[in-house]
Design an enzyme around this catalytic site. Structure first.
Site, PDB file in Angstrom:
ATOM      1  N   GLU A   1      29.553  65.552  40.803  1.00 37.52           N
ATOM      2  CA  GLU A   1      29.605  67.013  40.797  1.00 37.52           C
ATOM      3  C   GLU A   1      28.473  67.584  41.625  1.00 37.52           C
ATOM      4  OE1 GLU A   1      28.474  71.071  39.467  1.00 37.52           O
ATOM      5  OE2 GLU A   1      27.287  69.243  39.349  1.00 37.52           O
TER       6      GLU A   1
ATOM      7  N   ASP B   1      26.784  62.669  36.776  1.00 38.10           N
ATOM      8  CA  ASP B   1      25.730  62.464  37.771  1.00 38.10           C
ATOM      9  C   ASP B   1      24.621  63.499  37.621  1.00 38.10           C
ATOM     10  OD1 ASP B   1      27.735  64.344  38.716  1.00 38.10           O
ATOM     11  OD2 ASP B   1      26.681  64.353  40.633  1.00 38.10           O
TER      12      ASP B   1
END
Length: 195
Positions: free
Chosen positions: A134, A72
Site C-alpha cells: 500500500e 507493509d
C-alpha cells in the site's frame, strides 16, 4: 485468545518494509486464523514474494463487510528512532514501533476480534483483507480486488483502518493519475500576437 497488545507486538516485529517480503507476517496471520478454525486464501504477487490474505467469518451466501488493512510499512533507513523500530515499546502510555499506527495496530485489533466474531451468530459475514504494498502505490490490493470480483457474493461495505486521529472518514478525497503524450509536432503561431 490473543489480545490486541500481544498481537501488535508480534506484528511490529515483522520487518515488512515495502521492499521486503511480507510472507512471514502473512503466514503468522494464516496460522492464527487456522488455530481458530477460520480458512483463508492467499493471493500472491507475480513473483510469489508477497501475498494478500482473504478470510470470511459468518454466512457465505451473501455479501458482507470488509475490514481491510495493509501489511507493509515505510522504511526506517536514515531515521533517528528513540526506540527500536521493529520492537514494540511502551513509553508514557503510548506504543512505539514502525507500523504501530499505520497500520499494524488495526490489523492487531482485527485479529483480536476474530474470537468474538466466531462466538456471535452473524447474519452478515465479516471479511478480513490483508494487503501488501500500500505504501508504494496500493499495488497489492489490485489483485485482491480481482479475486473478490470472482466470488459469488461481493462485499457491500469496507472499513479501512488507516489512522485518522479518531475521526471517522466516510469517503476518500480520491486520486487521479494520468499521462499525456503529444505525438504531433508543436503548433507554431503566427507572430506577432496582439491582444
Amino acid at each position: 485468545m490473543m489480545q490486541s497488545r500481544l498481537l501488535l507486538e508480534k506484528l511490529v516485529a515483522f520487518e515488512t518494509v515495502s521492499r521486503a517480503s511480507n510472507l512471514n507476517l502473512i503466514e503468522f496471520i494464516r496460522g492464527y486464523l487456522d488455530e481458530l478454525g477460520v480458512a483463508s486464501q492467499l493471493v500472491y504477487n507475480d513473483s510469489g514474494s508477497k501475498a494478500n490474505l482473504w478470510a470470511t467469518i459468518g454466512p457465505a451466501d451473501r455479501g458482507g463487510i470488509v475490514l481491510s488493512g495493509h501489511t507493509d510499512v515505510v522504511p526506517v533507513d536514515g531515521q533517528a528512532w528513540a526506540f527500536p523500530p521493529f520492537k514494540l515499546t511502551e513509553h508514557d502510555g503510548k506504543l512505539y514501533g514502525r507500523g504501530s499506527a499505520d497500520m499494524k495496530g488495526f490489523l492487531a485489533c482485527m485479529l483480536a476480534a476474530v474470537p468474538t466474531f466466531l462466538a456471535t451468530p452473524l447474519r452478515t459475514p465479516i471479511h478480513l483483507a490483508f494487503s501488501y504494498d500500500e505504501e508504494v502505490g496500493c499495488l497489492g490490493v489490485r489483485s485482491l480486488l480481482e479475486y473478490i470480483k470472482e466470488q459469488a457474493h461481493t462485499p457491500v461495505a469496507c472499513i479501512v483502518g488507516e489512522p485518522t486521529e479518531l475521526k471517522p472518514i466516510l469517503g476518500h478525497k480520491g486520486k487521479l493519475a494520468m499521462r499525456c503524450m503529444c505525438m504531433e509536432p508543436p503548433v507554431t503561431l503566427p507572430m506577432p500576437l496582439t491582444v
